[in-house]
Enzyme design. Sequence first.
Site, PDB file in Angstrom:
ATOM      1  N   SER A  52       0.883  -1.139  -0.078  1.00  0.00           N
ATOM      2  CA  SER A  52      -0.096  -0.006  -0.018  1.00  0.00           C
ATOM      3  C   SER A  52       0.955   1.496   0.097  1.00  0.00           C
ATOM      4  O   SER A  52       2.030   1.282   0.246  1.00  0.00           O
ATOM      5  CB  SER A  52      -0.930  -0.180   1.183  1.00  0.00           C
ATOM      6  OG  SER A  52      -0.066   0.275   2.489  1.00  0.00           O
ATOM      7  N   ASP A  53       0.197   2.273  -0.428  1.00  0.00           N
ATOM      8  CA  ASP A  53       1.039   3.620  -0.189  1.00  0.00           C
ATOM      9  C   ASP A  53       1.014   4.030   1.338  1.00  0.00           C
ATOM     10  O   ASP A  53       0.183   3.293   2.464  1.00  0.00           O
ATOM     11  CB  ASP A  53       0.146   4.779  -0.822  1.00  0.00           C
ATOM     12  CG  ASP A  53       1.120   5.803  -1.389  1.00  0.00           C
ATOM     13  OD1 ASP A  53       2.265   6.058  -0.267  1.00  0.00           O
ATOM     14  OD2 ASP A  53       0.898   6.617  -2.208  1.00  0.00           O
ATOM     15  N   TRP A  54       1.748   4.848   1.876  1.00  0.00           N
ATOM     16  CA  TRP A  54       2.076   4.934   3.253  1.00  0.00           C
ATOM     17  C   TRP A  54       0.690   5.357   3.867  1.00  0.00           C
ATOM     18  O   TRP A  54       0.118   6.455   3.604  1.00  0.00           O
ATOM     19  CB  TRP A  54       3.110   5.892   3.699  1.00  0.00           C
ATOM     20  CG  TRP A  54       4.327   5.104   3.776  1.00  0.00           C
ATOM     21  CD1 TRP A  54       5.094   5.461   5.005  1.00  0.00           C
ATOM     22  CD2 TRP A  54       4.892   4.383   2.949  1.00  0.00           C
ATOM     23  NE1 TRP A  54       6.317   4.478   4.734  1.00  0.00           N
ATOM     24  CE2 TRP A  54       6.179   4.056   3.524  1.00  0.00           C
ATOM     25  CE3 TRP A  54       4.836   3.779   1.859  1.00  0.00           C
ATOM     26  CZ2 TRP A  54       7.133   2.957   3.065  1.00  0.00           C
ATOM     27  CZ3 TRP A  54       5.728   2.928   1.151  1.00  0.00           C
ATOM     28  CH2 TRP A  54       6.775   2.423   2.015  1.00  0.00           C
TER      29      TRP A  54
END
Length: 256
Positions: A193-195
């Site tokens: 995932s993105d952060w």
Amino acid sequence: NLPDYGVPSIMTADGPAGLRISGDCVINTTAWPCATLLACTWNPALVQQVGQAGAKEVKENNIAVWLTPAVNIHRNPLCGRNFEYYSEDPLLAGSLAAAVSKGVQSKAGCGVTIKHFACNNQEDNRMGVDVHLSERTLREIYCRGFEIAVKESKPAAIMSSYNLVNGIHAANSKDLCTTIVRNEWGFDGVIMSDWNTTVPEDGSIPWKCAAAGNDIIMPGNENDHRNILEAYRSGKLSEEEIRMCARRILQLIEKL
């Protein structure tokens, strides 16, 4: 702790225009031209050389996964991240992303992360925006660059985007993370995932990330842990789905 089981840890670093290192000491890395400028060359061989040069700094700094290249479409000139995306044309974007990926991954122990999958084309409300589009538009414009890059360069990882696509967060979408990427394109790496995608109240659901085939929630937190355990205990998330995500993570570590 993975080292207790004989599994080494690996490091990631961002860097849309050169490896981005932060810390207590000052580390100088090369500031390469941004993706938009590289795309203006229309020169995959040259862009591949940029990837090869960047990979040397990746290794020098003990990084295994470089969080680049970004392949989203220049849909709106006001998008705050257009500088790290190549083009409004998916063929050019995909071809050059594949070139830089080949360059980086030509050095043993270096992997890239193709991002942000998919339809991350604005910065305003990027965790809450719901992108409504037809399947044809999704496949022919917004996924095509990713498809080219995945098939031509076999990236180590893909990063899912914050936004929703037709009502479902990208990191929670089995259609995106499994059906298209793995079953149709043959991708066998890790999807992260993105952060902090799960932090907002209306963000991605942790257990649904694992169920979708989004293997890693970055950077992860205790709430994610609890949510996944509760879903497993209630039967919403199977042991097989959890083990599948873990297996792909371990395979990436072994590879790099």
